[in-house]
Motif scaffolding. Structure first.
Motif, PDB file in Angstrom:
ATOM      1  N   LEU A 120      -5.478 -15.257 -51.802  1.00  0.00           N
ATOM      2  CA  LEU A 120      -5.116 -16.675 -51.722  1.00  0.00           C
ATOM      3  C   LEU A 120      -3.914 -16.910 -50.818  1.00  0.00           C
ATOM      4  CD1 LEU A 120      -5.569 -17.468 -55.515  1.00  0.00           C
ATOM      5  CD2 LEU A 120      -7.041 -18.280 -53.654  1.00  0.00           C
ATOM      6  N   ASP A 121      -3.447 -15.855 -50.154  1.00  0.00           N
ATOM      7  CA  ASP A 121      -2.263 -15.993 -49.307  1.00  0.00           C
ATOM      8  C   ASP A 121      -2.516 -16.904 -48.118  1.00  0.00           C
ATOM      9  OD1 ASP A 121      -3.684 -13.200 -49.014  1.00  0.00           O
ATOM     10  OD2 ASP A 121      -3.071 -13.772 -46.987  1.00  0.00           O
ATOM     11  N   ASN A 122      -3.793 -17.126 -47.766  1.00  0.00           N
ATOM     12  CA  ASN A 122      -4.117 -17.987 -46.626  1.00  0.00           C
ATOM     13  C   ASN A 122      -4.337 -19.442 -47.019  1.00  0.00           C
ATOM     14  OD1 ASN A 122      -6.585 -17.034 -47.933  1.00  0.00           O
ATOM     15  ND2 ASN A 122      -7.690 -18.087 -46.310  1.00  0.00           N
ATOM     16  N   ARG A 135      -3.955  -6.245 -47.999  1.00  0.00           N
ATOM     17  CA  ARG A 135      -3.704  -7.368 -47.105  1.00  0.00           C
ATOM     18  C   ARG A 135      -2.846  -6.921 -45.937  1.00  0.00           C
ATOM     19  NH1 ARG A 135      -7.404  -9.836 -48.142  1.00  0.00           N
ATOM     20  NH2 ARG A 135      -7.635 -11.941 -48.931  1.00  0.00           N
ATOM     21  N   GLY A 136      -3.142  -7.450 -44.748  1.00  0.00           N
ATOM     22  CA  GLY A 136      -2.287  -7.203 -43.602  1.00  0.00           C
ATOM     23  C   GLY A 136      -0.915  -7.812 -43.839  1.00  0.00           C
ATOM     24  N   GLY A 137       0.113  -7.147 -43.320  1.00  0.00           N
ATOM     25  CA  GLY A 137       1.469  -7.648 -43.481  1.00  0.00           C
ATOM     26  C   GLY A 137       2.253  -6.940 -44.563  1.00  0.00           C
ATOM     27  N   ILE A 138       1.576  -6.197 -45.426  1.00  0.00           N
ATOM     28  CA  ILE A 138       2.284  -5.452 -46.469  1.00  0.00           C
ATOM     29  C   ILE A 138       2.957  -4.230 -45.861  1.00  0.00           C
ATOM     30  CG2 ILE A 138       1.961  -4.114 -48.597  1.00  0.00           C
ATOM     31  CD1 ILE A 138      -0.253  -6.191 -49.304  1.00  0.00           C
ATOM     32  N   GLN A 148       5.644 -13.265 -50.653  1.00  0.00           N
ATOM     33  CA  GLN A 148       6.941 -13.099 -50.023  1.00  0.00           C
ATOM     34  C   GLN A 148       7.627 -11.827 -50.514  1.00  0.00           C
ATOM     35  OE1 GLN A 148       9.353 -16.656 -50.235  1.00  0.00           O
ATOM     36  NE2 GLN A 148       7.884 -17.873 -49.089  1.00  0.00           N
ATOM     37  N   GLN A 149       7.290 -11.384 -51.710  1.00  0.00           N
ATOM     38  CA  GLN A 149       7.860 -10.142 -52.235  1.00  0.00           C
ATOM     39  C   GLN A 149       7.228  -8.904 -51.605  1.00  0.00           C
ATOM     40  OE1 GLN A 149       7.251 -10.775 -56.489  1.00  0.00           O
ATOM     41  NE2 GLN A 149       9.466 -11.020 -56.765  1.00  0.00           N
ATOM     42  N   THR A 150       5.944  -8.991 -51.245  1.00  0.00           N
ATOM     43  CA  THR A 150       5.276  -7.805 -50.702  1.00  0.00           C
ATOM     44  C   THR A 150       5.173  -7.819 -49.177  1.00  0.00           C
ATOM     45  OG1 THR A 150       3.070  -8.797 -50.927  1.00  0.00           O
ATOM     46  CG2 THR A 150       3.914  -7.539 -52.810  1.00  0.00           C
ATOM     47  N   LYS A 151       5.512  -8.919 -48.525  1.00  0.00           N
ATOM     48  CA  LYS A 151       5.503  -8.971 -47.061  1.00  0.00           C
ATOM     49  C   LYS A 151       6.462  -7.901 -46.520  1.00  0.00           C
ATOM     50  CE  LYS A 151       4.722 -10.987 -42.981  1.00  0.00           C
ATOM     51  NZ  LYS A 151       3.398 -10.990 -42.334  1.00  0.00           N
ATOM     52  N   ASN A 152       5.968  -7.025 -45.658  1.00  0.00           N
ATOM     53  CA  ASN A 152       6.755  -5.907 -45.119  1.00  0.00           C
ATOM     54  C   ASN A 152       7.351  -5.034 -46.226  1.00  0.00           C
ATOM     55  OD1 ASN A 152       6.367  -6.479 -42.330  1.00  0.00           O
ATOM     56  ND2 ASN A 152       7.886  -8.118 -42.469  1.00  0.00           N
ATOM     57  N   MET A 153       6.627  -4.915 -47.329  1.00  0.00           N
ATOM     58  CA  MET A 153       7.082  -4.067 -48.435  1.00  0.00           C
ATOM     59  C   MET A 153       7.272  -2.619 -47.979  1.00  0.00           C
ATOM     60  SD  MET A 153       5.211  -3.516 -52.139  1.00  0.00           S
ATOM     61  CE  MET A 153       3.954  -2.346 -51.571  1.00  0.00           C
ATOM     62  N   ILE A 154       6.391  -2.197 -47.048  1.00  0.00           N
ATOM     63  CA  ILE A 154       6.489  -0.854 -46.488  1.00  0.00           C
ATOM     64  C   ILE A 154       6.936  -1.003 -45.034  1.00  0.00           C
ATOM     65  CG2 ILE A 154       5.279   1.305 -46.047  1.00  0.00           C
ATOM     66  CD1 ILE A 154       5.191   0.690 -48.957  1.00  0.00           C
ATOM     67  N   PRO A 196      -1.312  -8.104 -53.755  1.00  0.00           N
ATOM     68  CA  PRO A 196      -1.526  -9.309 -52.941  1.00  0.00           C
ATOM     69  C   PRO A 196      -0.406  -9.480 -51.923  1.00  0.00           C
ATOM     70  CG  PRO A 196      -0.604  -9.903 -55.059  1.00  0.00           C
ATOM     71  CD  PRO A 196      -0.859  -8.425 -55.116  1.00  0.00           C
ATOM     72  N   LEU A 197      -0.650 -10.266 -50.900  1.00  0.00           N
ATOM     73  CA  LEU A 197       0.394 -10.587 -49.932  1.00  0.00           C
ATOM     74  C   LEU A 197       1.212 -11.761 -50.456  1.00  0.00           C
ATOM     75  CD1 LEU A 197       1.716 -10.158 -47.164  1.00  0.00           C
ATOM     76  CD2 LEU A 197       0.064 -11.787 -46.227  1.00  0.00           C
TER      77      LEU A 197
END
Length: 330
Positions: A81-83, A236-239, A211-217, A208-209
């Protein structure tokens, strides 16, 4: 006559039942004429006259909804649902439903396949053989490595249960809502993410993607990992920060990565030039049975809505609350 815009592609390629359902209901429909993921401006231009959107992973923003004066339902083919800007949809009186269970078995099985490919260097040997090179690679078996699973929900849980068939690897798990009964047949170790980064030989992401998992790695987390560790992202892309992953792999750290999802899709970035990075084209859910089930469930929801029947796949209130708290990234 009600009008339905189908933006997810492919649609009805392997099973036409979803299309036949729309036709039987007397619905006028249009399947994405561009045959690819739509950009925000393309969707905004296309959606104006439609009552229902059967949607994929394209961005359904407030800008898009502002152009869609007739839109009353977004029926999402899939789980992410991130989109979708849920708050904008709520404000505009647009209902949102999804198909969270349908893709899970296929994504879990692809994840297991990627684990096996990475551990046995299948992707590297394939590339070498196509170049006329003959080189045998030593590998490792699943039962002999430490596996880290971050996220144990619908997909992560299925991955864990399938791992049981491979013996007794050490399995480290992390989730914001630990379920100690997720895989009772396995001896799981519930640990923090940093312990997984430092100790796992093979890490798989199932979150899920937000704000907490964006660029988590990113670079820091990747460098915490063992020199010969491997990482998989089918969520999800972006993690995973793709630029950082490329830099770390090019520097000789990590023995492999498998990425199915990307920040921008279709993907054409630097990772495609690294042999030990196995890339697939966001095809986790693309088994015939699971993809068909996703399409049918999303279509049935659209038909129920147009017939003034109760919706069965409505996105729960908690997802709206997460976006309202700024925890979702859309």
């Amino acid at each position: 006559m009600a009008k339905v815009l189908i933006t997810t592609v492919p649609f009805g390629d392997k099973n036409r039942l979803s299309i036949e359902q729309l036709e039987a209901a007397g619905v006028e429909y249009l399947i994405n004429p561009l045959g690819r993921k739509l950009k925000e401006e393309e969707l905004a231009e296309m959606v104006a006259d439609y009552d229902v959107l059967i949607a994929g992973t394209e961005d359904i923003t407030d800008v898009v909804m502002a152009k869609a004066s007739k839109l009353k339902l977004i029926s999402r083919v899939g789980i992410g649902l991130d989109n979708v800007d849920l708050i904008a949809a709520e404000r505009r009186g647009i209902k949102v439903s999804y198909t969270p269970d349908a893709p899970a078995p296929a994504v879990a099985e692809l994840t297991i396949g990627l684990m096996l490919a990475l551990l046995r260097s299948v992707h590297i040997s394939n590339a070498q053989m196509h170049r006329g090179e003959w080189q045998r690679h030593f590998g490792r078996r699943i039962s002999e490595v430490t596996i880290g699973i971050i996220g144990t929900g619908r997909i992560g849980g299925r991955v864990l249960r399938r791992l049981h068939a491979f013996g007794t690897p050490r399995i480290l798990v992390n989730d914001i809502r630990p379920d100690k009964n997720i895989a009772p047949e396995l001896k799981l170790e519930w640990v923090g993410k940093e312990e997984i980064y430092r100790e796992a030989d093979l890490i798989s992401l199932h979150v899920p993607l937000t704000q907490q998992t964006k660029n988590m790695i990113s670079h820091e987390e990747l460098m915490m990992m063992k020199l010969d560790a491997m990482i998989i992202n089918t969520s999800r892309g972006g993690i995973i920060n793709e630029a950082d992953l490329g830099a770390v792999l090019n520097a000789g750290h990590l023995s492999g990565a498998a990425i199915d999802v990307f920040d921008q899709e279709p993907y054409s970035g630097d990772l495609s030039r690294i042999d030990r990075c196995l890339l697939t084209s966001h095809m986790g859910s693309m088994s015939i049975d699971c993809r068909t089930r996703m399409e049918i469930e999303a279509t049935e929801e659209a038909v129920r809505f147009l017939n003034n029947q109760k919706l069965l796949g409505v996105v729960p209130k908690e997802e709206y609350d997460l976006q309202r708290q700024g925890l979702q990234n859309f």
